[in-house]
Structure formats: structure tokens, C-alpha cells
Design an enzyme around this catalytic site. Structure first.
Site, PDB file in Angstrom:
ATOM      1  N   HIS A   1      -7.165  -5.531  -9.524  1.00 27.46           N
ATOM      2  CA  HIS A   1      -7.475  -6.339  -8.342  1.00 27.46           C
ATOM      3  C   HIS A   1      -8.283  -7.561  -8.784  1.00 27.46           C
ATOM      4  CE1 HIS A   1      -8.292  -7.204  -4.128  1.00 27.46           C
ATOM      5  NE2 HIS A   1      -9.559  -7.384  -4.447  1.00 27.46           N
TER       6      HIS A   1
ATOM      7  N   ILE B   1       0.872  -1.172   0.000  1.00 33.22           N
ATOM      8  CA  ILE B   1       0.000   0.000   0.000  1.00 33.22           C
ATOM      9  C   ILE B   1       0.911   1.226   0.000  1.00 33.22           C
ATOM     10  CG2 ILE B   1      -1.831   1.219   1.234  1.00 33.22           C
ATOM     11  CD1 ILE B   1      -2.591  -1.548   0.156  1.00 33.22           C
TER      12      ILE B   1
HETATM   13  C1  GRF Z   1      -2.938 -10.322 -10.097  1.00 36.42           C
HETATM   14  O1  GRF Z   1      -4.097 -11.137 -10.135  1.00 36.42           O
HETATM   15  C2  GRF Z   1      -3.213  -9.081  -9.300  1.00 36.42           C
HETATM   16  O2  GRF Z   1      -4.522  -8.584  -9.440  1.00 36.42           O
HETATM   17  C3  GRF Z   1      -3.014  -9.594  -7.905  1.00 36.42           C
HETATM   18  O3  GRF Z   1      -1.888 -10.437  -7.973  1.00 36.42           O
HETATM   19  C4  GRF Z   1      -1.825 -10.970  -9.300  1.00 36.42           C
HETATM   20  C5  GRF Z   1      -0.479 -10.595  -9.845  1.00 36.42           C
HETATM   21  O4  GRF Z   1      -0.221 -11.442 -10.920  1.00 36.42           O
HETATM   22  N1  GRF Z   1      -2.793  -8.511  -6.976  1.00 36.42           N
HETATM   23  P1  GRF Z   1       1.063 -11.163 -11.864  1.00 36.42           P
HETATM   24  O5  GRF Z   1       2.232 -10.848 -10.940  1.00 36.42           O
HETATM   25  O6  GRF Z   1       0.706 -10.002 -12.754  1.00 36.42           O
HETATM   26  O7  GRF Z   1       1.228 -12.456 -12.619  1.00 36.42           O
END
Ligand code: GRF
Length: 202
Positions: free
Chosen positions: A110, A93
């Protein structure tokens, strides 16, 4: 537009942006000028390096306070003069310095349909709740956790046999496409935020 992408893990969302931009940043409307992370040794950084993109790492434990980390992250990001910052699986954050500098041009993706299931375990929480559909949300980051104005969402069905990994993988297939589409539109068409509504390219 100049993009800085922030990652914390495998970086498949970053990879989707890299693949979509390909060798035609003018066509896409943006180029990734740097990739930042909160930790070393992640595939996301390898993907950036393989693409010849500069990287930076700001680790919380390297700083005496969280505020100092936030200042360091802000400075490292600002050095690349981004028009838009994209959090693609960045699991920290950011603080008030970062938001003061990049608020209004900082988007996050998200893996749930906000405002349902915010926070670091959106997929697990949706599965545990027993929802029949979940999905992903691309939104502007504000001073809350996953609470900023929503730009776009994608719906994903939940299957009885799903475990967290399987469901998250299915969400990420939609999420990667949504992020590419949103970032491209924001970069090409411009946007304005009015309260909780985002107007793209009007
Ligand atoms: C994604 O689903 C994002 O929304 C979540 O973690 C995942 C990250 O995946 N916070 P990557 O690192 O882009 O493969």
C-alpha cells in the site's frame, strides 16, 4: 515458494519481483507461477506474458454477484497452488472465500504508512493532508481494508512541489524494493503471525 501475483495496472511492482527473481528462483526462494488481474488490457498482464508466465483475469462485471466473483478469483488462484499470494496494485477487495483459502499467506503493498491513509487514494489523501513524510506498507491482508498485520514499511519525504503523480512515483521506488525484500524473506525464511506481530525467519 510458488507465488501468484495479482495486479490491476502498470505492474511495476510485479516487474520488480520478476527482475529480482531473474533466472534464479531457487536463489530468491520463490517463482511466480501465475499473474491474475481484475481487468484486461493492462500493462501488468503484458509484463507477465513477456515473461512467459500464465495469466488469468476475473472481472467483477462478468459475475452475477460479488460473491461469485470472489469464488471465481479464489478458484483461478488456487489452480496454481500458490504458497504465497501477492497483491501488487490489485485494486479490488477480496471476499470471504479468498480469505478463507489464502488468509495468512496473502500480502498487499500500500502506498502510504498504514494505518494512515488506507484505501484506494492513499497518495492523494496524504498529499491533501499535508504530511511531511509518507511511504509504503507491506502487510498481510485481513478482512478489513488495508488493516492486516504490518510486515515492513518504508518512509518517503513529501516535497512542496509534489503532485500526486510525482509523489506516487517516488513512493513506488521505495515500495518496489520493499516488496522484493519482504517477499524474498517470507519465501526463504518462513514466518509466523502472532496477533498483529509478524515474525519472519525466527
Ligand atoms: C502501487 O503503488 C500500489 O501500492 C498501489 O498501486 C500501485 C500499483 O503500481 N495500490 P504497479 O501496478 O505495481 O505499477
Amino acid at each position: 515458494a510458488r507465488l501468484v501475483v495479482l495486479v490491476s495496472g502498470s505492474g511495476t511492482n510485479l516487474q520488480a519481483l520478476l527482475d529480482a527473481i531473474g533466472d534464479d528462483p531457487e536463489g530468491f526462494g520463490a517463482r511466480i507461477v501465475a499473474v491474475g488481474a481484475d481487468r484486461n488490457g493492462i500493462a501488468g498482464l503484458e509484463r507477465a506474458r513477456a515473461a512467459g508466465i500464465p495469466t488469468f483475469v476475473c472481472t467483477v462485471k462478468d459475475h452475477a454477484t460479488r460473491e461469485e466473483w470472489d469464488r471465481a478469483l479464489t478458484g483461478a488462484t488456487a489452480a496454481y497452488e500458490p504458497d504465497l499470494v501477492v497483491s501488487a496494485g490489485f485494486m479490488k477487495i477480496v471476499g470471504k472465500d479468498f480469505l478463507a483459502r489464502f488468509g495468512g499467506r496473502f500480502v498487499n503493498t500500500h502506498p502510504a504508512l498504514l494505518p494512515s491513509f488506507p484505501g484506494a487514494h492513499g497518495v492523494r489523501d496524504a498529499l491533501a493532508y499535508g504530511v511531511k513524510v509518507t511511504g509504503c506498507t507491506v502487510h498481510f491482508v485481513d478482512d478489513g481494508v488495508d488493516t492486516g498485520p504490518i510486515i515492513a514499511q518504508g518512509v518517503v519525504e513529501v516535497r512542496n512541489e509534489d503532485d500526486e503523480a510525482a509523489l506516487h512515483e517516488r513512493i513506488k521506488e521505495v515500495e518496489r524494493q520493499l516488496l522484493v525484500e519482504v517477499v524474498g524473506r517470507l519465501a526463504r525464511n518462513g514466518y509466523r503471525i502472532e496477533g498483529r506481530k509478524v515474525h519472519v525467519g525466527e
